[in-house]
Structure formats: structure tokens, C-alpha cells
Design a protein around this motif. Structure first.
Motif, PDB file in Angstrom:
ATOM      1  N   GLY A  76       0.809  -1.205   0.000  1.00 17.05           N
ATOM      2  CA  GLY A  76       0.000   0.000   0.000  1.00 17.05           C
ATOM      3  C   GLY A  76       0.847   1.263   0.000  1.00 17.05           C
ATOM      4  N   TYR A  77       0.383   2.288  -0.708  1.00 20.58           N
ATOM      5  CA  TYR A  77       1.055   3.584  -0.734  1.00 20.58           C
ATOM      6  C   TYR A  77       0.073   4.646  -0.246  1.00 20.58           C
ATOM      7  CZ  TYR A  77       4.695   1.555  -3.733  1.00 20.58           C
ATOM      8  OH  TYR A  77       5.713   0.786  -4.229  1.00 20.58           O
ATOM      9  N   CYS A  78       0.562   5.499   0.638  1.00 20.82           N
ATOM     10  CA  CYS A  78      -0.231   6.649   1.082  1.00 20.82           C
ATOM     11  C   CYS A  78       0.680   7.872   1.132  1.00 20.82           C
ATOM     12  CB  CYS A  78      -0.828   6.428   2.470  1.00 20.82           C
ATOM     13  SG  CYS A  78      -2.269   5.343   2.511  1.00 20.82           S
ATOM     14  N   THR A  79       0.166   8.997   0.690  1.00 16.90           N
ATOM     15  CA  THR A  79       0.859  10.264   0.841  1.00 16.90           C
ATOM     16  C   THR A  79       0.119  11.080   1.890  1.00 16.90           C
ATOM     17  OG1 THR A  79       1.584  10.257  -1.471  1.00 16.90           O
ATOM     18  CG2 THR A  79       1.630  12.365  -0.316  1.00 16.90           C
ATOM     19  N   ILE A  86      -4.245  11.906   5.054  1.00 12.94           N
ATOM     20  CA  ILE A  86      -4.056  11.216   3.771  1.00 12.94           C
ATOM     21  C   ILE A  86      -4.535  12.105   2.632  1.00 12.94           C
ATOM     22  CG2 ILE A  86      -4.668   9.187   2.397  1.00 12.94           C
ATOM     23  CD1 ILE A  86      -5.174   7.705   5.042  1.00 12.94           C
ATOM     24  N   GLN A  88      -3.360  11.212  -0.717  1.00 13.71           N
ATOM     25  CA  GLN A  88      -3.318  10.335  -1.886  1.00 13.71           C
ATOM     26  C   GLN A  88      -3.088   8.907  -1.411  1.00 13.71           C
ATOM     27  OE1 GLN A  88      -0.217  11.185  -4.699  1.00 13.71           O
ATOM     28  NE2 GLN A  88      -1.126   9.970  -6.339  1.00 13.71           N
ATOM     29  N   THR A  89      -3.696   7.950  -2.099  1.00 13.17           N
ATOM     30  CA  THR A  89      -3.524   6.554  -1.730  1.00 13.17           C
ATOM     31  C   THR A  89      -3.743   5.676  -2.947  1.00 13.17           C
ATOM     32  OG1 THR A  89      -4.294   4.810  -0.234  1.00 13.17           O
ATOM     33  CG2 THR A  89      -5.947   6.315  -1.060  1.00 13.17           C
ATOM     34  N   ASN A  90      -3.135   4.500  -2.942  1.00  7.73           N
ATOM     35  CA  ASN A  90      -3.364   3.586  -4.051  1.00  7.73           C
ATOM     36  C   ASN A  90      -4.457   2.582  -3.697  1.00  7.73           C
ATOM     37  OD1 ASN A  90      -1.983   1.889  -2.304  1.00  7.73           O
ATOM     38  ND2 ASN A  90      -0.740   0.944  -3.899  1.00  7.73           N
ATOM     39  N   ALA A  93      -3.731  -0.024  -0.757  1.00 11.12           N
ATOM     40  CA  ALA A  93      -3.916   0.484   0.603  1.00 11.12           C
ATOM     41  C   ALA A  93      -5.400   0.529   0.956  1.00 11.12           C
ATOM     42  CB  ALA A  93      -3.295   1.865   0.741  1.00 11.12           C
ATOM     43  N   GLN A 101     -11.153   4.265  -1.969  1.00 16.56           N
ATOM     44  CA  GLN A 101     -10.046   5.222  -1.980  1.00 16.56           C
ATOM     45  C   GLN A 101     -10.498   6.621  -1.592  1.00 16.56           C
ATOM     46  OE1 GLN A 101      -8.561   3.601  -5.955  1.00 16.56           O
ATOM     47  NE2 GLN A 101      -6.727   4.613  -5.198  1.00 16.56           N
ATOM     48  N   PHE A 109      -4.177   9.484   9.139  1.00 15.33           N
ATOM     49  CA  PHE A 109      -3.642   8.127   9.003  1.00 15.33           C
ATOM     50  C   PHE A 109      -3.733   7.372  10.327  1.00 15.33           C
ATOM     51  CE2 PHE A 109      -0.102   5.057   8.921  1.00 15.33           C
ATOM     52  CZ  PHE A 109      -0.402   4.373   7.748  1.00 15.33           C
TER      53      PHE A 109
END
Length: 361
Positions: A76-79, A86, A88-90, A93, A101, A109
Motif C-alpha cells: 500500500g502507498y499513502c501520501t 491522507i 493520496q492513496t493507491n 492500501a 479510496q 492516518f
């Protein structure tokens, strides 16, 4: 495109008169050469346009490949913004957390970290900001249905075009590895027959109890228990029956103790019990009697009622002189043998000579 065409017409109209006068003074050969140059220029523009379109197609394909790699990565990716929210997320995640999403965006987070592990995340964030390094962080998060899963976090701090810090968090699901580690830990610290703590875990809890007593000055007791007549059970009914008896008695003894106490099997028919948080030495007497009674309960094994008893040795901590964990166990072991010598099915207390009020029963 219409704006560009309009600007071109304006420029052409502005410069049209001078260009027309210059054109009238050209010879036929010069005009042919100019037409040829214009034709070549047109071909060059068409070739450049084709090349630009090719590059644009490649960029679009790269963007799609990057999008797929980002969205469907196995991690998982989170910005997060500078406030831990949060932005941005893929898709991975989102699937981990069992949320859409869009539902994750603008959420803190830490909202998805269980309460018991919030301090772990706080200290991790603090260390990350102070040192810039990426310490190991393993904690538990939960899905929308409150199902827990173990994660490993890897975080990089970057800055956007406005020099504002952002956190790029990589989330790895390590639930299977943690499950395996917990199984290994259980094997290493618990008796496989009775599921009671073994010597290793007992030693750790004994040292913890001593440290706690040194801080709070509240006594605890160390009990060494050995079953009376267990060898006869093995000889008469077999070792399998003996194992069944040990399991049953371990359950009975554990039920007679409090939640804070520890009972460990250290081998054969020998057990060690830690009675914690005693107000005084006399406070343990009811528990000693309950413990002895729990070992005398008959157990049905292969349609036979099997009954044994136990001899119990007790010592206390702290003492007048300094003693270590091994000495405490040796004292309790010695007291247990005194109980056996006195007739079995009883307890014997190893205490300083000036206090013999509950030496034996």
C-alpha cells in the motif's frame, strides 16, 4: 486552436502590405525557390508533428504503466500532508483497510491504527522527524469491520513544489509473518503439553516480579509444587494417562489462582507458581489451601477415577538479605522437600527465622 489561428491572422494582416510589395519584386526563379523552401518547411513541420505525437503516445503508455504499478502494487502507498492527513492513496492500501479510496482521503492516518499501538506510531513519527532516518515500525491497523492486521511502515519525507513536507508511507501487510513469529514464541515459552509457561518464560516473569517489588515494596511468593504419587499413576495406567492427568490438574490449579499470578510447568510433575501483589505473607494462606485442594480433585481417565495430591514449598520476596531468582527457586524447592518429608499433601514455608507463624500446615 482558434486563438492561435486568430493571432496568426492578425500578424499576417499587420505585416501583409510590406510582404506583398517584396513579393512583387521577386523573379520567377526566386519565387520557385521560395515555394520549394516553404514546401520543405511544411514537410519538416509534419515530421516534427508526427514525432511529437509518437512521444505523446509513449508518455501516455508510460503514465498508464506507472498508474497500474502504483494502483495495483502488492504493497500500500499513502501520501500524508504535514498534519498526517491522507491526501493520496493507491488501491492496494484501500483494499488493506477495506475502504474506498475516496473515503480515505482527508482522513488522519492514525485513525486506522489501533489504540494500543498509537504510542508506537507517535514515537516512530517523532524519531523520523528528528533524525531523518527510517526506523522500523511494526504496528496493528484495522479494517472497516474492525478486523486487525499487522503492518510494517516505511516512510520517506519529501517536499512539494511549495517546499511543504509530505510523507510517503509504504504499508506492508506482515500478518502471516507475525502469526508465524507468535507461534514460534509460544513454542519457545510455553509447555507443549499443558500450555503453561515453561522455564524460559517463568524466569522472565520472576525477574519482572522482583523488579516490581523493588519499586513498590509489595511482597510476592514463589511456590514450588510437586505432585504426590504421580509416578504410581504412570506405572499403573501408562504415560498417556499421566499426561492426561497433568493437563487436567494444570487446568484445575490455574483456575484456583488469580489473573495476575503465574503457574509454570518446569518439567515432569513439577510446577512453579508466582503469587503477586500480596499485602502481607498471611494473605497467601487461602490461595495455598485452594491450590492444594485443586490437585486433590479426582480426574476421570479411561473410566478410572485417578487422584493424587501435592507437596508445596513457599518462599517470599523481598527478604532481609539480598537474594537472586535462582536462590528463590532453590529456597522454594528446599521447602517443598520439607513438606514431602513431613507427610506430603501440605505446604512448608521457607521464611526468616523470626517469622515462623505459617511454616507448615
Amino acid at each position: 486552436m482558434s486563438n492561435i489561428r486568430q493571432r496568426a491572422e492578425e500578424i499576417a494582416h499587420k505585416n501583409g502590405t510590406d510582404e506583398l510589395q517584396n513579393f512583387e519584386n521577386l523573379s520567377s526563379a526566386e519565387i520557385k525557390k521560395m515555394v520549394h523552401e516553404l514546401h520543405l518547411h511544411q514537410i519538416e513541420l509534419e515530421l516534427q508533428n508526427e514525432e511529437l505525437q509518437r512521444v505523446q503516445r509513449e508518455l501516455e503508455e508510460e503514465r498508464k504503466r506507472y498508474f497500474d504499478l502504483y494502483e495495483f502494487a502488492p504493497i500500500g502507498y499513502c501520501t500524508l500532508n504535514e498534519h498526517g492527513v491522507i491526501v493520496q492513496t493507491n488501491l492496494t492500501a484501500a483494499l488493506m483497510l477495506d475502504h474506498h479510496q475516496s473515503a480515505l482521503l482527508q482522513q488522519s492516518f492514525s485513525t486506522f491504527i489501533i489504540h494500543e499501538d498509537q504510542d508506537i506510531y507517535y514515537l516512530y513519527s517523532k524519531q523520523l522527524l528528528q533524525s531523518g532516518s527510517n526506523p522500523i515500525c511494526e504496528l496493528r491497523m484495522f479494517k472497516s469491520d474492525q478486523t486487525l492486521f499487522w503492518t510494517n511502515l516505511t516512510t520517506t519525507i519529501v517536499r512539494d513544489s511549495n517546499n511543504i513536507p509530505q510523507w510517503r508511507v509504504v504499508i506492508s501487510d506482515i500478518s502471516e509473518r507475525k502469526k508465524y513469529e507468535i507461534q514460534l514464541q509460544h513454542i519457545a515459552q510455553y509447555d507443549p503439553l499443558t500450555s503453561l509457561p515453561n522455564r524460559i518464560l517463568l524466569a522472565d516473569r520472576l525477574h519482572q516480579a522482583m523488579a516490581q517489588t523493588n519499586r513498590h515494596k509489595q511482597p510476592f511468593a514463589v511456590l514450588y509444587l510437586d505432585l504426590d504419587g504421580f509416578k504410581n499413576v504412570n506405572d499403573t495406567y501408562g504415560h498417556e494417562a499421566g499426561d492426561q492427568l497433568l493437563v487436567a490438574l494444570a487446568t484445575n490449579m490455574k483456575r484456583s489462582l488469580r489473573e495476575v499470578d503465574t503457574i509454570a510447568r518446569i518439567g515432569g510433575d513439577e510446577f512453579v507458581i508466582l503469587l503477586l501483589n500480596l499485602n502481607d505473607i498471611q494473605a497467601c494462606v487461602p490461595m495455598l489451601n485452594r491450590l492444594l485442594e485443586s490437585t486433590q480433585k479426582p480426574v476421570l481417565i479411561d473410566n478410572q477415577m485417578v487422584k493424587v495430591s501435592a507437596s508445596l514449598g513457599i518462599t517470599f520476596y523481598p527478604q532481609i538479605i539480598n537474594v537472586d531468582a535462582d536462590q528463590l527457586l532453590a529456597q522454594a524447592d528446599y521447602a517443598m522437600y520439607q513438606a514431602k518429608s513431613a507427610g506430603k499433601n501440605r505446604y512448608y514455608v521457607f521464611v526468616p527465622e523470626e517469622n515462623e507463624s505459617i511454616r507448615s500446615n
